[in-house]
Design a protein around this motif. Structure first.
Motif, PDB file in Angstrom:
ATOM      1  N   PRO A 539      37.571 -42.947 -67.023  1.00  0.00           N
ATOM      2  CA  PRO A 539      37.630 -44.358 -66.619  1.00  0.00           C
ATOM      3  C   PRO A 539      38.747 -44.622 -65.612  1.00  0.00           C
ATOM      4  O   PRO A 539      39.764 -43.938 -65.585  1.00  0.00           O
ATOM      5  N   VAL A 540      38.505 -45.631 -64.787  1.00  0.00           N
ATOM      6  CA  VAL A 540      39.464 -46.022 -63.773  1.00  0.00           C
ATOM      7  C   VAL A 540      39.581 -47.541 -63.796  1.00  0.00           C
ATOM      8  O   VAL A 540      38.600 -48.251 -64.051  1.00  0.00           O
ATOM      9  N   ARG A 541      40.761 -48.012 -63.557  1.00  0.00           N
ATOM     10  CA  ARG A 541      40.989 -49.449 -63.479  1.00  0.00           C
ATOM     11  C   ARG A 541      41.310 -49.820 -62.046  1.00  0.00           C
ATOM     12  O   ARG A 541      42.258 -49.302 -61.455  1.00  0.00           O
ATOM     13  N   LEU A 542      40.502 -50.705 -61.489  1.00  0.00           N
ATOM     14  CA  LEU A 542      40.767 -51.228 -60.153  1.00  0.00           C
ATOM     15  C   LEU A 542      41.773 -52.364 -60.292  1.00  0.00           C
ATOM     16  O   LEU A 542      41.522 -53.358 -60.981  1.00  0.00           O
ATOM     17  N   VAL A 543      42.907 -52.213 -59.626  1.00  0.00           N
ATOM     18  CA  VAL A 543      43.962 -53.227 -59.709  1.00  0.00           C
ATOM     19  C   VAL A 543      43.781 -54.286 -58.622  1.00  0.00           C
ATOM     20  O   VAL A 543      43.775 -55.495 -58.899  1.00  0.00           O
ATOM     21  N   ALA A 544      43.640 -53.843 -57.386  1.00  0.00           N
ATOM     22  CA  ALA A 544      43.514 -54.792 -56.272  1.00  0.00           C
ATOM     23  C   ALA A 544      42.908 -54.085 -55.060  1.00  0.00           C
ATOM     24  O   ALA A 544      43.009 -52.861 -54.916  1.00  0.00           O
ATOM     25  N   VAL A 545      42.297 -54.870 -54.204  1.00  0.00           N
ATOM     26  CA  VAL A 545      41.765 -54.380 -52.942  1.00  0.00           C
ATOM     27  C   VAL A 545      42.286 -55.291 -51.836  1.00  0.00           C
ATOM     28  O   VAL A 545      42.201 -56.525 -51.946  1.00  0.00           O
ATOM     29  N   THR A 546      42.844 -54.674 -50.803  1.00  0.00           N
ATOM     30  CA  THR A 546      43.361 -55.443 -49.676  1.00  0.00           C
ATOM     31  C   THR A 546      42.508 -55.158 -48.447  1.00  0.00           C
ATOM     32  O   THR A 546      42.363 -54.001 -48.028  1.00  0.00           O
ATOM     33  N   PHE A 547      41.940 -56.215 -47.888  1.00  0.00           N
ATOM     34  CA  PHE A 547      41.084 -56.098 -46.708  1.00  0.00           C
ATOM     35  C   PHE A 547      41.862 -56.562 -45.481  1.00  0.00           C
ATOM     36  O   PHE A 547      42.425 -57.669 -45.480  1.00  0.00           O
ATOM     37  N   ARG A 548      41.931 -55.730 -44.485  1.00  0.00           N
ATOM     38  CA  ARG A 548      42.549 -56.127 -43.224  1.00  0.00           C
ATOM     39  C   ARG A 548      41.450 -56.668 -42.320  1.00  0.00           C
ATOM     40  O   ARG A 548      40.531 -55.934 -41.928  1.00  0.00           O
ATOM     41  N   LEU A 549      41.544 -57.937 -41.957  1.00  0.00           N
ATOM     42  CA  LEU A 549      40.474 -58.640 -41.258  1.00  0.00           C
ATOM     43  C   LEU A 549      40.922 -59.062 -39.865  1.00  0.00           C
ATOM     44  O   LEU A 549      42.118 -59.221 -39.590  1.00  0.00           O
ATOM     45  N   LEU A 550      39.932 -59.274 -39.007  1.00  0.00           N
ATOM     46  CA  LEU A 550      40.189 -59.751 -37.650  1.00  0.00           C
ATOM     47  C   LEU A 550      39.225 -60.892 -37.334  1.00  0.00           C
ATOM     48  O   LEU A 550      38.003 -60.701 -37.371  1.00  0.00           O
ATOM     49  N   GLU A 551      39.778 -62.070 -37.092  1.00  0.00           N
ATOM     50  CA  GLU A 551      38.980 -63.244 -36.699  1.00  0.00           C
ATOM     51  C   GLU A 551      37.755 -63.398 -37.592  1.00  0.00           C
ATOM     52  O   GLU A 551      36.616 -63.506 -37.133  1.00  0.00           O
ATOM     53  N   THR A 552      38.019 -63.431 -38.888  1.00  0.00           N
ATOM     54  CA  THR A 552      36.952 -63.527 -39.887  1.00  0.00           C
ATOM     55  C   THR A 552      36.926 -64.935 -40.461  1.00  0.00           C
ATOM     56  O   THR A 552      37.964 -65.480 -40.844  1.00  0.00           O
ATOM     57  N   ALA A 553      35.724 -65.524 -40.539  1.00  0.00           N
ATOM     58  CA  ALA A 553      35.590 -66.899 -41.025  1.00  0.00           C
ATOM     59  C   ALA A 553      35.024 -66.974 -42.431  1.00  0.00           C
ATOM     60  O   ALA A 553      35.102 -68.031 -43.064  1.00  0.00           O
ATOM     61  N   ALA A 554      34.431 -65.893 -42.943  1.00  0.00           N
ATOM     62  CA  ALA A 554      33.864 -65.923 -44.295  1.00  0.00           C
ATOM     63  C   ALA A 554      33.884 -64.518 -44.866  1.00  0.00           C
ATOM     64  O   ALA A 554      33.541 -63.548 -44.178  1.00  0.00           O
ATOM     65  N   LEU A 555      34.290 -64.417 -46.145  1.00  0.00           N
ATOM     66  CA  LEU A 555      34.339 -63.123 -46.823  1.00  0.00           C
ATOM     67  C   LEU A 555      33.917 -63.324 -48.268  1.00  0.00           C
ATOM     68  O   LEU A 555      34.463 -64.177 -48.977  1.00  0.00           O
ATOM     69  N   SER A 556      32.937 -62.538 -48.706  1.00  0.00           N
ATOM     70  CA  SER A 556      32.470 -62.588 -50.085  1.00  0.00           C
ATOM     71  C   SER A 556      32.547 -61.181 -50.650  1.00  0.00           C
ATOM     72  O   SER A 556      31.966 -60.243 -50.095  1.00  0.00           O
ATOM     73  N   VAL A 557      33.273 -61.017 -51.775  1.00  0.00           N
ATOM     74  CA  VAL A 557      33.549 -59.701 -52.341  1.00  0.00           C
ATOM     75  C   VAL A 557      33.038 -59.626 -53.769  1.00  0.00           C
ATOM     76  O   VAL A 557      33.216 -60.570 -54.561  1.00  0.00           O
TER      77      VAL A 557
END
Length: 626
Positions: A539-557
């Motif tokens: 098993p693995v625990r996902l702690v956080a995800v960091t997305f580096r974005l450029l001129e982005t108006a909408a993000l759904s994760v």
């Protein structure tokens, strides 16, 4: 408990085949993804949501798209449908003419362009020349040879005799030679020309003598025009070293003809002088039906079973050399012209399961055909149309099943990245003109001409503006009864159903874009879990995800519990009537819970909001039990 941080700085390997899910040792695994839908890979390694498709016109049926570039400021898209050619300049149809090709014959068309003339060939139809006089004046007419090529189709022992040496004569053959299609065909008897007027039987025909014959006696010294209704017409064309090159015909599929230098329709072999015409056959231990000829570093010949190089600098009857290079083969059921990408020639394989880069290597002094789809075989299945957008380094391939795959190809940076494009309907053809990519899309049983438009976030879309704001918008007859996405004044307005060709915006909007929504998907490969104690499958625990974005108006994760919109400002969700600001920077999303299935993606970007998205890198923080 071990903490692991993984930084994904590039998607330069694109979507990888499911067969590679266990190959974390590959360099492509680090830069690849499990699924990339409706996104384009940037040559720098990031990716962005693809542009929407602007609706241009309804078509009478399937079409073939041909680029016509007369100059840097005079470029056109030629849209060939059933017996019709429409000329488009930008997004406007400026001319239309009748053509001889039926819808069923479009797949086998071959073409090449010289100045204001497009030469088009089909093995069952006399070759045509399409000429541009002005933006709105275009004409089409059959070729007229200054000297046509000839070939001996009959066995060597068959003789032919004329009843007289001049005037109207009767030709008599010692064996069955003539068929109905020979009417109007030129024969050469002892080097003198006669034209068949009518076929009276398998061994006789009425003809007119064009060049006075030496004798009227039977002779085995005769041949006939290489191209005719009886023997078929050219298959492929190109220009090379100031010669017109014809590759193959219906009844002579492995033969090449090169015109005289500077005299493009003169195929008289003469006495073999340097500037005279050249003719030869590709003879080897396999079938070599020529499917395309291409002018590159050398004259390249693509056949059903192999790829050949025709060398000679310059090409002359005395120094021409023909060498087989690779054994991939090209499709026979349709013509897909190769395209030039940074000095290499990209072509589709006969198997329909691969795309190859035919490139010359100075070390071996020969061509090699590298398989560009070896890591994404699942995305390539029987391509039917191909076009290259040089401005963005994107190679688009339309498949027989209606899917489209896009390859970002940047040889200098070793970027070979595939993604898939999906729409509400089926892609049928693609073409590129001066950086603009056009597609033929079949929706609801009807074919439409559309164009990728960077200013759109929807498919089959249209835009409109009003100086003070309007509450109703028309011009949507092509989407009658469909549920469409609406963007008003830069802000998403949800979906509506088109009724009577119209939709309403409340409150009124000064500008709108309306069309079919499409969903983009970015799904990573399973994580490579390596700790100081070795690999982990637990098993693995996902702690956080960091997305580096450029001129982005909408993000759904989606972090395992369904897609969730990520806000870019403290005020909360997007305000309906206000255009969201474009965000550039890092956005961190935190997760909860342990994952036992480490083959499933830890995160997934998925959304249909018709707004821009550009993803540059992803940093994943995980924890493992040790």
């Amino acid at each position: 408990m071990s903490a692991i941080r993984r930084i994904k700085t590039s998607f330069a390997a694109g979507e990888l085949s499911p067969e590679l899910l266990g190959r974390a040792d590959l360099r492509a695994y680090e830069n690849g993804a499990a699924r990339l839908a409706n996104v384009f890979i940037l040559p720098t390694g990031g990716l962005r949501r693809r542009p929407g498709l602007r609706h241009l016109a309804m078509l009478p049926g399937t079409a073939r798209l041909i680029a016509f570039e007369f100059s840097t400021e005079q470029t056109y898209l030629l849209v060939l449908t059933d017996r019709r050619l429409a000329v488009w300049r930008g997004d406007v149809e400026v001319a239309a003419i009748a053509t001889p090709w039926t819808e069923a014959e479009l797949a086998q068309l071959g073409w090449t362009q010289s100045a204001d003339t497009l030469l088009v060939a089909h093995p069952e139809v006399p070759p045509q020349r399409i000429t541009r006089t002005s933006h709105t004046e275009w004409t089409i007419a059959p070729w007229s040879f200054a000297a046509e090529p000839y070939h001996r189709f009959a066995p060597p022992g068959v003789t032919l005799a004329a009843s007289a040496t001049t005037g109207t004569v009767t030709l008599t053959a010692s064996a069955p030679v003539f068929v109905a299609g020979h009417a109007g065909t030129t024969f050469r008897l002892q080097g003198k020309r006669v034209t068949v007027n009518a076929v009276t039987g398998p061994t006789s025909a009425a003809a007119t003598v064009l060049d006075t014959l030496a004798v009227a006696a039977p002779s085995a010294d005769w041949d006939e025009a290489a191209f005719s209704p009886a023997r078929g017409w050219p298959v492929s064309l190109c220009f090379h070293q100031d010669r017109l090159v014809i590759g193959g015909s219906r009844d002579l599929p492995n033969r090449l003809w090169l015109s005289r230098t500077g005299d493009l329709f003169n195929f008289d072999l003469g006495e073999g002088l340097d500037d005279q015409a050249i003719e030869f056959a590709l003879v080897s231990d396999q079938v070599n039906a020529i499917r395309a000829v291409f002018s590159g570093r050398h004259l390249q010949v693509f056949t059903s079973g192999a790829e050949w190089m025709v060398s000679g600098d310059p090409l002359t009857p005395a120094n021409i050399q023909l060498n087989r290079q690779t054994r991939v083969g090209s499709p026979v059921e349709r013509t897909i012209p190769p395209v030039d990408v940074d000095g290499a020639t990209v072509f589709v394989s006969r198997s329909g399961r691969s795309v190859h880069e035919f490139a010359y290597t100075d070390v071996e002094q020969a061509y090699q055909a590298a398989d560009l789809a070896v890591l994404a075989r699942h995305l390539v299945a029987t391509p039917v149309s191909m076009a290259y957008d040089q401005t963005q380094r994107l190679l688009h391939l339309v498949m027989a099943d209606g899917r489209m795959a896009t390859l970002t190809l940047f040889r200098a940076e070793q970027v070979t990245a595939w993604t898939r494009q999906e729409t509400d309907g089926a892609f049928r053809a693609v073409g590129e003109v001066d950086g603009a990519v056009f597609v033929v899309v079949e929706r609801d049983g009807a074919h439409r001409l559309e164009r990728f438009d960077p200013g759109l976030g929807v498919d089959a879309g249209i835009t409109g503006t009003h100086p003070t704001g309007a509450a109703t918008w028309s011009g949507l007859d092509h989407l009658a009864g469909r549920s469409v996405a609406v963007v008003g004044d830069g802000a998403p307005r949800g979906t509506q159903t088109v009724e009577a060709g119209m939709i309403a915006t409340d409150p009124p909007a000064r500008s709108v874009q309306v069309g079919l929504p499409f969903t983009h998907v970015i799904e990573p490969l399973p994580p490579e879990l390596i700790t100081p104690y070795g690999g982990r499958t637990g098993p693995v625990r996902l702690v956080a995800v960091t997305f580096r974005l450029l001129e982005t108006a909408a993000l759904s994760v989606d972090l395992g519990r369904g897609p969730v919109a990520v806000p870019f400002r403290r005020l909360g969700p997007l305000v309906l009537d206000t255009a969201p600001p474009a965000f550039t920077g890092d956005k961190t999303v935190r997760a909860l819970g342990w994952r036992r299935d480490t083959t499933a993606p830890l995160w997934r970007i998925e959304g249909a909001v018709p707004l821009p998205l550009t993803l540059l890198s992803v940093t994943t923080e995980m924890r493992l039990n040790t």
